[in-house]
Design a protein around this motif. Structure first.
Motif, PDB file in Angstrom:
ATOM      1  N   SER A 144      62.928  70.423-123.439  1.00  0.00           N
ATOM      2  CA  SER A 144      64.021  70.324-124.408  1.00  0.00           C
ATOM      3  C   SER A 144      64.778  69.012-124.247  1.00  0.00           C
ATOM      4  O   SER A 144      65.126  68.354-125.239  1.00  0.00           O
ATOM      5  N   LEU A 199      62.260  76.283-128.151  1.00  0.00           N
ATOM      6  CA  LEU A 199      63.241  75.344-127.636  1.00  0.00           C
ATOM      7  C   LEU A 199      64.589  75.583-128.309  1.00  0.00           C
ATOM      8  O   LEU A 199      64.641  76.006-129.470  1.00  0.00           O
ATOM      9  N   GLN A 229      66.602  73.675-129.647  1.00  0.00           N
ATOM     10  CA  GLN A 229      66.832  72.855-130.850  1.00  0.00           C
ATOM     11  C   GLN A 229      66.192  73.448-132.097  1.00  0.00           C
ATOM     12  O   GLN A 229      66.375  72.925-133.204  1.00  0.00           O
TER      13      GLN A 229
END
Length: 234
Positions: A188, A209, A211
């Motif tokens: 990440s 992840l 994000q």
């Protein structure tokens, strides 16, 4: 059969709407057939720079096929796949390391093949192996490492080429919970620091992840009694 992305609440990674900027990766009216079975039909999907996209679905729904087309390994039967201008990192479900090369050499080979100087490649490779908890195993061959350790080497190799696009196919296979958390955090961080676009295939959305902002659902995976509805990750 997949005819649309399954992305909800996300105009940036949808189908048929105006794209606000040039995609890193684009599937346009893609059809793919295997052994008489149509896996994708008029499928449209784009991935914008710096975005992280999750892909889920049952076995046989076309997840790995989607990644292989994204890597340029197989062409669609119909339609067009536009690939990025720059390196693509690919983490397969299995490590796929060269058995007669050490962990360090496997990573260096990928880097030098992309034009990186040998000295810089060794330094970068050593740093990535350290990030993966493998600093004491640089000179070990794949046969001397566990499956989870080899998988970590393959993740380091994919990051080493400084990819524009990173393709992840169940990348945490074989990792225990503590190591999975460490590797996921490191991955990440690199993705954020380098602004890498990511397509991440997984059966478990908890492994995505942090994000990740969109999740694509392939196949008939919409029974909320078993899996819950497709949801927007923001």
């Amino acid at each position: 059969m997949n005819t649309a992305t399954g992305v909800e609440n996300s105009p940036e990674a949808g189908t048929g709407q105006a794209v606000p900027q040039t995609p890193v990766l684009a599937f346009e009216d893609v059809t793919m057939t295997y052994g008489g079975l149509r896996v994708f039909a008029h499928f449209n999907l784009w991935l914008l720079p710096g975005r992280v996209l999750g892909v889920r679905g049952p076995s046989g729904s076309g997840k790995s096929t989607l990644l292989k087309m994204a890597a340029g390994l197989i062409p669609p039967a119909e339609g067009r796949v536009t690939l990025p201008r720059g390196p693509i990192g690919y983490v397969f479900q299995e490590p796929r390391l060269i058995p007669w090369y050490t962990a360090l050499e496997n990573i260096c080979l990928a880097m030098t093949a992309c034009g990186h100087p040998k000295a810089a490649a060794r330094e970068t490779a050593a740093g990535l192996l350290s990030d993966m908890g493998l600093e004491s195993f640089e000179n070990h061959y794949p046969r001397q490492l566990s499956g989870g350790m080899n998988q970590r080497v393959s993740i380091a190799r994919a990051l080493a080429v400084k990819p524009v696009l990173l393709l992840l196919d169940e990348p945490f296979t074989g990792l225990d919970p503590a190591m999975k958390s460490r590797v996921r955090d490191n991955l990440s961080r690199v993705v954020s620091d380098q602004g890498i676009s990511v397509m991440h295939v997984t059966h478990d959305t908890r492994e995505l992840l942090p994000q990740t902002r969109e999740v694509v659902t392939l196949g008939q995976w919409h029974d909320p009694r078993r899996f819950g509805p497709t949801r927007y990750l923001g």
